[in-house]
Design an enzyme around this catalytic site. Sequence first.
Site, PDB file in Angstrom:
ATOM      1  N   GLY A 162       0.793  -1.222   0.000  1.00  0.00           N
ATOM      2  CA  GLY A 162       0.000   0.000   0.000  1.00  0.00           C
ATOM      3  C   GLY A 162       0.822   1.267   0.000  1.00  0.00           C
ATOM      4  N   CYS A 163       2.127   1.140  -0.015  1.00  0.00           N
ATOM      5  CA  CYS A 163       2.994   2.319  -0.057  1.00  0.00           C
ATOM      6  C   CYS A 163       3.447   2.562  -1.493  1.00  0.00           C
ATOM      7  CB  CYS A 163       4.225   2.107   0.823  1.00  0.00           C
ATOM      8  SG  CYS A 163       3.863   1.980   2.574  1.00  0.00           S
TER       9      CYS A 163
END
Length: 139
Positions: free
Chosen positions: A50-51
């Site tokens: 998710g980064c």
Amino acid sequence: MTIQEEQQSLIEDFEFLEDWEQKYEYIIDLGKELEGLPEDKKNDDNLIRGCQSKVWILPEYKEGKLYFEVDSDGILPKGIVAMLKQVYSGHTTQEILDSNFDFIEKIGLQEFLSPSRANGLMAMTKQIKFYAVAYQLQK
């Protein structure tokens, strides 16, 4: 220091900085101070999903406390994950679970970040809580 004291210390550090350019530089400096992870620890098991940039958080549970080693391939995310390490590393799983992440709002970090970076920050904080739950269950 307690988690709350660590959070308050960061809030106070940010209060002395006049604008976001100085705050940005401060975050980058925090990342530069990190030792980082050896290449063999920068693997999918430690990668935070998710980064936008690659961020790794490696937990270690010893003597009743959870410790984190962190790294990133981006200069800003590296500083952000360094802040999270500063606040949460070296505390019990219960202390981590009982804490909140409102210091992020108090320093205004979420307003400063792009939506994708803010999502990455949320992914990092969720992973730290997840590790605390996982290690608490192992007790």
